[in-house]
Design a protein around this motif. Structure first.
Motif, PDB file in Angstrom:
ATOM      1  N   PRO A  17      -8.070  -7.813   1.947  1.00  0.00           N
ATOM      2  CA  PRO A  17      -7.372  -9.093   2.033  1.00  0.00           C
ATOM      3  C   PRO A  17      -5.990  -8.954   2.692  1.00  0.00           C
ATOM      4  CG  PRO A  17      -7.543  -8.337  -0.243  1.00  0.00           C
ATOM      5  CD  PRO A  17      -8.281  -7.359   0.580  1.00  0.00           C
ATOM      6  N   THR A  18      -5.601 -10.014   3.392  1.00  0.00           N
ATOM      7  CA  THR A  18      -4.225 -10.090   3.862  1.00  0.00           C
ATOM      8  C   THR A  18      -3.497 -10.957   2.834  1.00  0.00           C
ATOM      9  OG1 THR A  18      -4.921 -11.951   5.183  1.00  0.00           O
ATOM     10  CG2 THR A  18      -4.675  -9.857   6.313  1.00  0.00           C
ATOM     11  N   VAL A  19      -2.391 -10.463   2.313  1.00  0.00           N
ATOM     12  CA  VAL A  19      -1.796 -11.136   1.164  1.00  0.00           C
ATOM     13  C   VAL A  19      -0.752 -12.181   1.546  1.00  0.00           C
ATOM     14  CG1 VAL A  19      -2.242  -9.241  -0.415  1.00  0.00           C
ATOM     15  CG2 VAL A  19      -0.135  -9.245   0.901  1.00  0.00           C
ATOM     16  N   GLY A  20      -0.346 -12.201   2.814  1.00  0.00           N
ATOM     17  CA  GLY A  20       0.674 -13.172   3.219  1.00  0.00           C
ATOM     18  C   GLY A  20       2.071 -12.589   3.133  1.00  0.00           C
ATOM     19  N   ASP A  21       3.025 -13.234   3.838  1.00  0.00           N
ATOM     20  CA  ASP A  21       4.388 -12.673   3.934  1.00  0.00           C
ATOM     21  C   ASP A  21       5.031 -12.507   2.569  1.00  0.00           C
ATOM     22  OD1 ASP A  21       3.484 -14.088   6.070  1.00  0.00           O
ATOM     23  OD2 ASP A  21       5.330 -15.236   6.406  1.00  0.00           O
ATOM     24  N   ASP A  22       4.877 -13.580   1.768  1.00  0.00           N
ATOM     25  CA  ASP A  22       5.590 -13.602   0.504  1.00  0.00           C
ATOM     26  C   ASP A  22       5.178 -12.430  -0.382  1.00  0.00           C
ATOM     27  OD1 ASP A  22       7.199 -14.662  -1.561  1.00  0.00           O
ATOM     28  OD2 ASP A  22       5.362 -15.396  -2.525  1.00  0.00           O
ATOM     29  N   GLN A  23       3.871 -12.275  -0.538  1.00  0.00           N
ATOM     30  CA  GLN A  23       3.373 -11.181  -1.377  1.00  0.00           C
ATOM     31  C   GLN A  23       3.658  -9.820  -0.748  1.00  0.00           C
ATOM     32  OE1 GLN A  23       1.848 -11.147  -4.541  1.00  0.00           O
ATOM     33  NE2 GLN A  23       2.777 -13.175  -4.508  1.00  0.00           N
ATOM     34  N   ALA A  24       3.559  -9.751   0.574  1.00  0.00           N
ATOM     35  CA  ALA A  24       3.829  -8.483   1.249  1.00  0.00           C
ATOM     36  C   ALA A  24       5.269  -8.066   0.997  1.00  0.00           C
ATOM     37  CB  ALA A  24       3.558  -8.606   2.741  1.00  0.00           C
ATOM     38  N   ALA A  25       6.183  -9.042   1.012  1.00  0.00           N
ATOM     39  CA  ALA A  25       7.590  -8.733   0.768  1.00  0.00           C
ATOM     40  C   ALA A  25       7.785  -8.224  -0.659  1.00  0.00           C
ATOM     41  CB  ALA A  25       8.447  -9.980   1.004  1.00  0.00           C
ATOM     42  N   ARG A  26       6.888  -8.627  -1.549  1.00  0.00           N
ATOM     43  CA  ARG A  26       6.993  -8.166  -2.936  1.00  0.00           C
ATOM     44  C   ARG A  26       6.224  -6.875  -3.172  1.00  0.00           C
ATOM     45  NH1 ARG A  26       5.790 -13.172  -6.769  1.00  0.00           N
ATOM     46  NH2 ARG A  26       5.859 -11.480  -8.288  1.00  0.00           N
ATOM     47  N   GLY A  27       5.794  -6.243  -2.084  1.00  0.00           N
ATOM     48  CA  GLY A  27       5.151  -4.941  -2.238  1.00  0.00           C
ATOM     49  C   GLY A  27       3.692  -5.016  -2.613  1.00  0.00           C
ATOM     50  N   ARG A  28       3.015  -6.090  -2.175  1.00  0.00           N
ATOM     51  CA  ARG A  28       1.587  -6.200  -2.505  1.00  0.00           C
ATOM     52  C   ARG A  28       0.700  -6.050  -1.275  1.00  0.00           C
ATOM     53  NH1 ARG A  28       2.585  -9.906  -6.858  1.00  0.00           N
ATOM     54  NH2 ARG A  28       3.123  -8.666  -8.650  1.00  0.00           N
ATOM     55  N   ALA A  29       1.275  -5.675  -0.129  1.00  0.00           N
ATOM     56  CA  ALA A  29       0.450  -5.496   1.069  1.00  0.00           C
ATOM     57  C   ALA A  29      -0.555  -4.381   0.819  1.00  0.00           C
ATOM     58  CB  ALA A  29       1.328  -5.148   2.253  1.00  0.00           C
ATOM     59  N   MET A  30      -1.759  -4.550   1.350  1.00  0.00           N
ATOM     60  CA  MET A  30      -2.803  -3.545   1.113  1.00  0.00           C
ATOM     61  C   MET A  30      -3.248  -2.968   2.440  1.00  0.00           C
ATOM     62  SD  MET A  30      -4.946  -5.896  -1.489  1.00  0.00           S
ATOM     63  CE  MET A  30      -5.715  -4.685  -2.515  1.00  0.00           C
ATOM     64  N   HIS A  31      -2.644  -1.872   2.826  1.00  0.00           N
ATOM     65  CA  HIS A  31      -3.078  -1.196   4.042  1.00  0.00           C
ATOM     66  C   HIS A  31      -3.668   0.139   3.652  1.00  0.00           C
ATOM     67  CE1 HIS A  31      -0.982  -4.333   6.044  1.00  0.00           C
ATOM     68  NE2 HIS A  31       0.230  -3.897   5.735  1.00  0.00           N
ATOM     69  N   TRP A  32      -5.004   0.221   3.700  1.00  0.00           N
ATOM     70  CA  TRP A  32      -5.656   1.462   3.302  1.00  0.00           C
ATOM     71  C   TRP A  32      -5.191   2.599   4.211  1.00  0.00           C
ATOM     72  CZ3 TRP A  32     -11.557   0.373   2.095  1.00  0.00           C
ATOM     73  CH2 TRP A  32     -11.616  -0.479   0.978  1.00  0.00           C
ATOM     74  N   ILE A  33      -4.856   2.234   5.446  1.00  0.00           N
ATOM     75  CA  ILE A  33      -4.197   3.204   6.325  1.00  0.00           C
ATOM     76  C   ILE A  33      -2.893   2.563   6.759  1.00  0.00           C
ATOM     77  CG2 ILE A  33      -5.470   2.377   8.356  1.00  0.00           C
ATOM     78  CD1 ILE A  33      -5.279   5.253   9.446  1.00  0.00           C
ATOM     79  N   ARG A  34      -1.829   3.327   6.772  1.00  0.00           N
ATOM     80  CA  ARG A  34      -0.530   2.795   7.198  1.00  0.00           C
ATOM     81  C   ARG A  34       0.052   3.771   8.213  1.00  0.00           C
ATOM     82  NH1 ARG A  34       0.816   4.750   1.740  1.00  0.00           N
ATOM     83  NH2 ARG A  34       1.929   6.722   1.962  1.00  0.00           N
ATOM     84  N   VAL A  35       0.920   3.275   9.068  1.00  0.00           N
ATOM     85  CA  VAL A  35       1.570   4.150  10.038  1.00  0.00           C
ATOM     86  C   VAL A  35       3.021   4.307   9.604  1.00  0.00           C
ATOM     87  CG1 VAL A  35       2.117   4.557  12.449  1.00  0.00           C
ATOM     88  CG2 VAL A  35       0.029   3.351  11.856  1.00  0.00           C
ATOM     89  N   GLU A  36       3.346   5.467   9.094  1.00  0.00           N
ATOM     90  CA  GLU A  36       4.720   5.730   8.678  1.00  0.00           C
ATOM     91  C   GLU A  36       5.530   6.092   9.910  1.00  0.00           C
ATOM     92  OE1 GLU A  36       4.765   8.684   5.638  1.00  0.00           O
ATOM     93  OE2 GLU A  36       3.799   7.383   4.171  1.00  0.00           O
ATOM     94  N   ARG A  37       6.730   5.570   9.972  1.00  0.00           N
ATOM     95  CA  ARG A  37       7.578   5.814  11.141  1.00  0.00           C
ATOM     96  C   ARG A  37       8.820   6.562  10.705  1.00  0.00           C
ATOM     97  NH1 ARG A  37       9.976   0.655  13.991  1.00  0.00           N
ATOM     98  NH2 ARG A  37      11.274   0.774  12.156  1.00  0.00           N
ATOM     99  N   TYR A  38       9.091   7.654  11.369  1.00  0.00           N
ATOM    100  CA  TYR A  38      10.279   8.440  11.018  1.00  0.00           C
ATOM    101  C   TYR A  38      11.137   8.671  12.254  1.00  0.00           C
ATOM    102  CZ  TYR A  38       8.005   9.501   6.596  1.00  0.00           C
ATOM    103  OH  TYR A  38       7.408   9.393   5.374  1.00  0.00           O
TER     104      TYR A  38
END
Lengths: 229, 449
Positions: free
Chosen positions: A31-52
């Motif tokens: 699911p895409t949780v939407g901006d509001d929930q994503a801002a609250r740390g509920r985004a679900m990315h089974w894979i994420r790209v960490e940037r350093y």
């Protein structure tokens, strides 16, 4: 011989485009949780790209690190699950049985990579996303934990097809959605028990490291460190 | 003080009900109802109404769980130890302590259930026979929790109930009608024969010994929920004893507060003397020092070891985002109680209550600071996160305090809050008996008809 699925991630090749993230969402009915929930740390990315960023301005170097479930051989998430929802398969995958999950979230706390995601609400898909569900993947409901499966549905399909055609699985027969969509070919998936497979070859590279290896989790994802400037 | 008066004084709350009692119960019920509404909101929407997120998957739920299980160590440890060493001043104290244990345990044990993503499936943690031969995972500390807490709850219920039997019989003999029937059933046919006294004494002795290892193991297992995971500042061998010490610490504080409230509301000034508070205050002082020692040992080894992932959590609590809470905790658990309890002049009833309230607040913060900073700052800095509590979980938490007050009030209404028979066989608590008197008391204990 049983398979032992693993992945190699070449950080020299990764451009940080994020195609893997989008492909994973589409393939696995995440699911895409939407901006509001994503801002609250509920985004679900089974894979994420960490940037350093490395170095001091202006001599900075950008480094991307795609992080998905490391499919640990000694997985901290499995032993803590009270219901065996998180368990180890014969092929070395950390499987998550959604139906068996009661949502203690202990696995997510125990996971040092933070690659487990929780359904905080019943997921909704904004139109027209509800038209592109993948029929091979179950849609999760509220209160369960989920994570990268190495696209187990594709693994099973390929194994079935090979069996039906009475032939052994070839290296490259199976492509998880992230590896398939990676334009730079930074993600390579395959059988670590097959010493000739590309993933085995890359895993033996002198550039190869494991993420948080000293925790003793024995991950099956190898990161090839960035060398080019 | 003669026996008659003791019975009259201590049975008065059971036999006479003021209007104020109903008002109080109504208010407390409303508080508990608030919690029920919060849980309904959570159940119908999902646990997303709490502030939990990625990566802080546990926060107030586990904080309250550990806090209340900690409070539950009041009874068992204090009451059992004081019984075993036969401390005379324990007599008016034990019943409240044992009641706190049972109620705090019931409230604490509720959190691992209500915090689940799918609480209706909690029975999957229980090993029950089923056609698919699906058993819980015995390697999971949460399953150990289930066994530890259910054992402890059973033990504490027995430990509370056994010394209540002669008192229930007394109430039975003083009441009529329906109440007489109920108390009669609860008194299990107690008539006070020598044989019954002997059996009760044996059973209580066995329970007092058996409950001690259970109580210690319970909070150790609770600490294992954290120390078994490779999370910075969780994965520590000190956690078992650290949690047990903190539990006894907060348990004594809860007991002092509860006793002060009882003393005031039920007019038990004749029974709960300043000496009781002073003695409990000394215990609290000792636990405060022990707790401080554990904090010092934990903090120093972490800082000296200088392991990067642990240092992130260390600095976040020491002088980062959680520093205000951290220093409040130290003030509440040490800076306030230590001088109050160490200086004899300040160790009054009021002083003890102030120190105890500070300790209760401080120990709650301690539980929070064990859980949330570690999860906020796990190994990979990319996945560091922030947690803010939301109204639903806050009201749920507040309602647990109402629940505790409600259970305690109702208990005080139906059961004498001071063990009448133990007080009768004992001496006046403020007075240290001579050896001859001690023998006499021992004799009384055995010969009580």
């Amino acid at each position: 011989m049983a398979h032992r699925w693993g992945m190699a991630v070449d950080q020299d090749r990764c451009t940080g485009c994020g195609a893997c993230v989008a492909a994973c969402h589409a393939e696995n009915n995440i699911p895409t949780v939407g901006d509001d929930q994503a801002a609250r740390g509920r985004a679900m990315h089974w894979i994420r790209v960490e940037r350093y960023w490395e170095g001091e301005f202006p001599d900075v170097r950008l480094k991307f690190r795609p992080v998905m479930c490391q499919q640990c051989d000694a997985a901290p998430c499995e032993s803590v699950c009270p219901t065996h929802a998180s368990h180890h398969t014969d092929e070395g995958l950390n499987a998550q049985v959604y139906n068996r999950c009661i949502g203690t979230r202990y696995c997510a706390n125990a996971c040092p990579y933070n690659v487990r995601f929780f359904e905080f609400y019943n997921p909704v898909w904004p139109k027209p996303l509800q038209l592109q569900f993948n029929p091979d993947v179950s849609v999760r409901s509220v209160g369960v934990m989920e994570k990268c499966t190495f696209c187990v549905q594709r693994i099973k399909t390929a194994e079935r097809d090979a069996k039906a055609e009475s032939r052994p699985l070839k290296d490259g027969d199976i492509q998880p959605a992230c590896a398939q969509s990676c334009g730079a070919k930074a993600l390579v998936f395959g059988d670590l028990n097959d010493s000739e497979s590309e993933v085995s070859r890359l895993s033996r590279s002198s550039r190869g490291t494991k993420l948080l290896e000293d925790l003793g989790t024995q991950p099956k994802v190898t990161y090839l460190q960035r060398q080019s400037e | 003080m003669n026996d008659r008066r003791v019975s009259d004084d201590l049975l008065r709350p059971l036999l006479r009900t003021s209007r104020l009692f109903y008002v109080l119960v109504a208010i407390l019920c409303a508080g508990v109802g608030l919690g029920a509404v919060s849980w309904y909101v959570q159940l119908s929407n999902g646990i997303g109404v709490w502030g939990l997120n990625w990566p802080v998957f546990w926060a107030l739920d586990l904080t309250n769980f550990v806090f209340w299980i900690g409070i539950s160590h009041a009874g068992t440890l204090i009451s059992a130890i004081l019984r075993l060493v036969n401390a005379r001043w324990r007599r008016p104290v034990t019943r409240s302590a044992e009641a706190i244990t049972v109620f705090a345990l019931m409230i604490g044990a509720m959190f691992p259930i209500i915090h689940l993503g799918r609480p209706w499936l909690v029975f999957w943690m229980v090993p029950y026979p089923n056609d698919r031969a699906m058993f819980p995972n015995f390697r999971s500390p949460l399953v150990w929790d289930f066994f530890a807490i259910s054992t402890y709850l059973t033990g504490s219920l027995l430990f509370l109930f056994l010394p209540m039997i002669p008192d229930l019989a007394l109430v039975r003999d003083r009441t009529t009608g329906f109440r007489r029937k109920v108390y009669g059933m609860l008194a299990l046919g107690w008539t006070g024969t020598t044989k019954q006294w002997h059996r009760l004494e044996t059973a209580m002795q066995i329970m007092a010994i058996a409950i001690l290892p259970v109580a210690i193991s319970v909070h150790t297992v609770v600490s294992f929920d954290f120390s078994m995971a490779q999370v910075p500042m969780w994965h520590s061998t000190i956690f078992g004893p650290y949690f047990v010490a903190g539990a006894i610490f907060s348990g004594i504080a809860a007991l002092i507060v509860a006793m002060a409230v009882l003393r005031r509301t039920l007019h038990l000034e004749q029974y709960l003397h300043p000496v009781h508070f002073q003695n409990l205050g000394k215990l609290l002082l000792m636990m405060s020092l022990l707790w401080m020692y554990f904090v010092f040992a934990e903090r120093l080894t972490t800082w000296y070891g200088n392991e990067p992932s642990e240092m992130a959590v260390f600095w976040a609590t020491q002088r980062g985002r959680f520093a205000p809470l951290y220093w409040t905790m130290l003030i509440c658990n040490f800076a306030i109680p230590f001088p109050i309890l160490a200086i004899r002049k300040l160790r009054t009833i009021t002083g003890c209550v102030i120190a105890s309230l500070a300790v209760l607040a401080g120990m709650w913060i301690e539980r929070f600071l064990i859980i949330v900073p570690s999860l906020s700052y796990k190994h990979l800095p990319y996945s560091w996160g922030e947690y803010r509590p939301q109204p639903v979980e806050i009201t749920l938490m507040i309602s647990t305090f109402f629940a505790m007050a409600l259970l305690f009030t109702l208990f005080a209404k139906f059961v004498p809050m001071i063990s009448i028979w133990e007080l009768k066989v004992g001496d006046h608590p403020a007075h240290e008996p001579t050896p001859a008197e001690q023998d006499e008391v021992q004799g009384l204990w055995r010969a009580q008809p």
